[in-house]
Structure formats: structure tokens, C-alpha cells
Scaffold this motif. Structure first.
Motif, PDB file in Angstrom:
ATOM      1  N   GLN A  49      -4.729  -5.598  -4.905  1.00  0.00           N
ATOM      2  CA  GLN A  49      -5.382  -5.128  -6.128  1.00  0.00           C
ATOM      3  C   GLN A  49      -5.764  -3.655  -5.988  1.00  0.00           C
ATOM      4  OE1 GLN A  49      -7.319  -9.380  -7.487  1.00  0.00           O
ATOM      5  NE2 GLN A  49      -8.674  -7.677  -7.176  1.00  0.00           N
ATOM      6  N   ARG A  50      -6.268  -3.285  -4.822  1.00  0.00           N
ATOM      7  CA  ARG A  50      -6.681  -1.896  -4.595  1.00  0.00           C
ATOM      8  C   ARG A  50      -5.486  -0.949  -4.708  1.00  0.00           C
ATOM      9  NH1 ARG A  50     -10.116  -1.534   0.288  1.00  0.00           N
ATOM     10  NH2 ARG A  50     -11.732  -1.988  -1.215  1.00  0.00           N
ATOM     11  N   GLU A  51      -4.351  -1.335  -4.122  1.00  0.00           N
ATOM     12  CA  GLU A  51      -3.142  -0.501  -4.182  1.00  0.00           C
ATOM     13  C   GLU A  51      -2.658  -0.351  -5.623  1.00  0.00           C
ATOM     14  OE1 GLU A  51      -1.220  -1.597   0.205  1.00  0.00           O
ATOM     15  OE2 GLU A  51      -0.790  -2.883  -1.526  1.00  0.00           O
ATOM     16  N   LEU A  52      -2.687  -1.455  -6.370  1.00  0.00           N
ATOM     17  CA  LEU A  52      -2.244  -1.402  -7.761  1.00  0.00           C
ATOM     18  C   LEU A  52      -3.199  -0.552  -8.599  1.00  0.00           C
ATOM     19  CD1 LEU A  52      -0.200  -2.261  -9.898  1.00  0.00           C
ATOM     20  CD2 LEU A  52      -1.523  -4.367 -10.215  1.00  0.00           C
ATOM     21  N   PRO A  80      -3.023 -15.082  -0.749  1.00  0.00           N
ATOM     22  CA  PRO A  80      -3.808 -14.529   0.363  1.00  0.00           C
ATOM     23  C   PRO A  80      -2.992 -13.523   1.169  1.00  0.00           C
ATOM     24  CG  PRO A  80      -3.888 -16.935   0.350  1.00  0.00           C
ATOM     25  CD  PRO A  80      -2.870 -16.524  -0.669  1.00  0.00           C
ATOM     26  N   CYS A  81      -3.670 -12.507   1.642  1.00  0.00           N
ATOM     27  CA  CYS A  81      -3.046 -11.495   2.496  1.00  0.00           C
ATOM     28  C   CYS A  81      -3.146 -11.976   3.940  1.00  0.00           C
ATOM     29  CB  CYS A  81      -3.756 -10.156   2.317  1.00  0.00           C
ATOM     30  SG  CYS A  81      -3.106  -8.850   3.361  1.00  0.00           S
ATOM     31  N   PRO A  82      -2.030 -12.064   4.651  1.00  0.00           N
ATOM     32  CA  PRO A  82      -2.080 -12.585   6.025  1.00  0.00           C
ATOM     33  C   PRO A  82      -2.925 -11.733   6.979  1.00  0.00           C
ATOM     34  CG  PRO A  82       0.167 -11.916   5.425  1.00  0.00           C
ATOM     35  CD  PRO A  82      -0.691 -11.732   4.223  1.00  0.00           C
ATOM     36  N   ASN A  83      -2.995 -10.414   6.714  1.00  0.00           N
ATOM     37  CA  ASN A  83      -3.708  -9.506   7.625  1.00  0.00           C
ATOM     38  C   ASN A  83      -5.180  -9.337   7.290  1.00  0.00           C
ATOM     39  OD1 ASN A  83      -1.086  -9.152   8.457  1.00  0.00           O
ATOM     40  ND2 ASN A  83      -0.848  -7.172   7.475  1.00  0.00           N
ATOM     41  N   ARG A  85      -8.193 -11.485   5.199  1.00  0.00           N
ATOM     42  CA  ARG A  85      -8.565 -12.693   4.443  1.00  0.00           C
ATOM     43  C   ARG A  85      -9.244 -12.378   3.120  1.00  0.00           C
ATOM     44  NH1 ARG A  85     -11.378 -16.240   8.993  1.00  0.00           N
ATOM     45  NH2 ARG A  85     -12.922 -14.698   8.456  1.00  0.00           N
ATOM     46  N   ARG A  86      -9.875 -11.206   3.027  1.00  0.00           N
ATOM     47  CA  ARG A  86     -10.566 -10.843   1.783  1.00  0.00           C
ATOM     48  C   ARG A  86      -9.604 -10.359   0.711  1.00  0.00           C
ATOM     49  NH1 ARG A  86     -13.953  -6.268   4.052  1.00  0.00           N
ATOM     50  NH2 ARG A  86     -11.970  -6.098   5.089  1.00  0.00           N
ATOM     51  N   ALA A  87      -8.462  -9.819   1.118  1.00  0.00           N
ATOM     52  CA  ALA A  87      -7.513  -9.229   0.165  1.00  0.00           C
ATOM     53  C   ALA A  87      -6.559 -10.280  -0.388  1.00  0.00           C
ATOM     54  CB  ALA A  87      -6.728  -8.118   0.841  1.00  0.00           C
ATOM     55  N   ARG A  88      -6.072 -10.012  -1.586  1.00  0.00           N
ATOM     56  CA  ARG A  88      -5.062 -10.852  -2.234  1.00  0.00           C
ATOM     57  C   ARG A  88      -3.870  -9.981  -2.587  1.00  0.00           C
ATOM     58  NH1 ARG A  88      -7.446 -14.389  -0.411  1.00  0.00           N
ATOM     59  NH2 ARG A  88      -8.869 -15.855  -1.342  1.00  0.00           N
ATOM     60  N   ARG A  89      -2.691 -10.504  -2.367  1.00  0.00           N
ATOM     61  CA  ARG A  89      -1.459  -9.793  -2.727  1.00  0.00           C
ATOM     62  C   ARG A  89      -0.971 -10.329  -4.070  1.00  0.00           C
ATOM     63  NH1 ARG A  89      -0.297  -5.913   0.424  1.00  0.00           N
ATOM     64  NH2 ARG A  89      -0.910  -6.009   2.602  1.00  0.00           N
ATOM     65  N   LEU A  90      -0.446  -9.426  -4.888  1.00  0.00           N
ATOM     66  CA  LEU A  90      -0.051  -9.769  -6.248  1.00  0.00           C
ATOM     67  C   LEU A  90       1.453  -9.996  -6.339  1.00  0.00           C
ATOM     68  CD1 LEU A  90      -2.191  -6.982  -7.894  1.00  0.00           C
ATOM     69  CD2 LEU A  90      -2.772  -9.410  -7.739  1.00  0.00           C
ATOM     70  N   HIS A  91       1.823 -11.075  -7.000  1.00  0.00           N
ATOM     71  CA  HIS A  91       3.234 -11.433  -7.155  1.00  0.00           C
ATOM     72  C   HIS A  91       3.482 -11.923  -8.573  1.00  0.00           C
ATOM     73  CE1 HIS A  91       4.159 -11.264  -2.831  1.00  0.00           C
ATOM     74  NE2 HIS A  91       2.907 -11.646  -2.695  1.00  0.00           N
ATOM     75  N   LEU A  92       4.687 -11.644  -9.077  1.00  0.00           N
ATOM     76  CA  LEU A  92       5.101 -12.183 -10.364  1.00  0.00           C
ATOM     77  C   LEU A  92       5.470 -13.648 -10.176  1.00  0.00           C
ATOM     78  CD1 LEU A  92       7.501  -9.332 -11.602  1.00  0.00           C
ATOM     79  CD2 LEU A  92       5.124  -9.712 -12.270  1.00  0.00           C
TER      80      LEU A  92
END
Length: 141
Positions: A49-52, A80-83, A85-92
Motif C-alpha cells: 500500500q505504501r509503495e502504491l 500478507p507480505c512474507p517479509n 507481517r504488518r504489510a499487505r501486498r496488492l494483487h488483481l
């Protein structure tokens, strides 16, 4: 002529967005939502989310609301981001990919209509100008 330039660019941008918005209305997304999807696709799936938010040059809380609505529509998912735990990765999602295919097709049609009668050479020159303007803007930071 130079004093008219920024206003001409702004008018073209507003018209482009308005026309594309009208052509996407039946898909049930606002300009803010479809532009978020475009940034996600262009930035590469798996962004945080931060990168986007950084890519879109908007604040994180604003993006969170957009992502919540896109997730509710079934167009994106947060994994979930493997590296971290607090971050989430975004996917279509599958529906998100289908949506982007439809958006791309409609945008391409509009683009061809709006660029009708303009040579590739003129478009190339325009892009060179815009890149130089952005380069100059970056120096001002």
C-alpha cells in the motif's frame, strides 16, 4: 504561448479523464478507483500500500479507502507480505484482470479517437516536451 501551455495540458487531461469516466460508468467504478487499478497494474502487482501511495502521489489513508472499495468489488486482494507481517501486498483478482482488459480496450479506442490526425512524429515531440517538463520539475524539489 508559454503562459497558455499549463492550462492547455490541464484541459486535455480533464477532458480525457471525463470521457474515459463516461465510457467506464457501466463498469461501476469511479475515476479514482479505475486510476488506482491502472497504477497498480503499471507499478506491478505485489506492491505494498505504501509503495502504491507513493507511486500515485497520494496520502496512505486516501488510498486505504480506495483499496477497501476495490476489494469489496472483488477487483483486488490484499495478501500478507512474507517479509513483513504488518504489510499487505496488492494483487488483481481474476475479475480485476478482466476489468483491466476491458478498461484497456476502451481506453485504446478513446486514445485513437483523440489522437486522430496527429502524426507519430508530433506525438513523439510532445512526449519529449512532457519528459523535459517532468525532469525540470524534479529539479525543483
Amino acid at each position: 504561448m508559454r503562459d497558455q501551455f499549463p492550462f492547455a495540458v490541464a484541459r486535455v487531461t480533464r477532458r480525457w479523464r471525463k470521457m474515459l469516466d463516461e465510457r467506464l460508468k457501466d463498469l461501476g467504478v469511479t475515476q479514482a478507483r479505475w486510476s488506482t487499478m491502472v497504477y497498480l497494474q503499471q507499478g506491478g502487482e505485489g506492491l505494498t500500500q505504501r509503495e502504491l501511495a507513493s507511486l500515485m502521489a497520494i496520502e496512505n489513508p486516501t488510498l486505504v479507502r480506495l483499496l477497501d472499495s476495490l476489494e469489496q468489488q472483488g477487483l483486488i486482494e490484499r495478501r500478507p507480505c512474507p517479509n513483513d507481517r504488518r504489510a499487505r501486498r496488492l494483487h488483481l483478482t481474476k475479475a480485476g484482470v478482466e476489468f483491466m482488459d476491458e478498461l484497456s480496450e476502451r481506453a485504446a479506442t478513446l486514445r485513437e479517437e483523440m489522437l486522430d490526425g496527429i502524426s507519430d512524429k508530433d506525438i513523439e515531440a510532445s512526449l519529449k516536451v512532457f519528459h523535459k517538463i517532468m525532469e525540470n520539475a524534479e529539479k525543483q524539489k
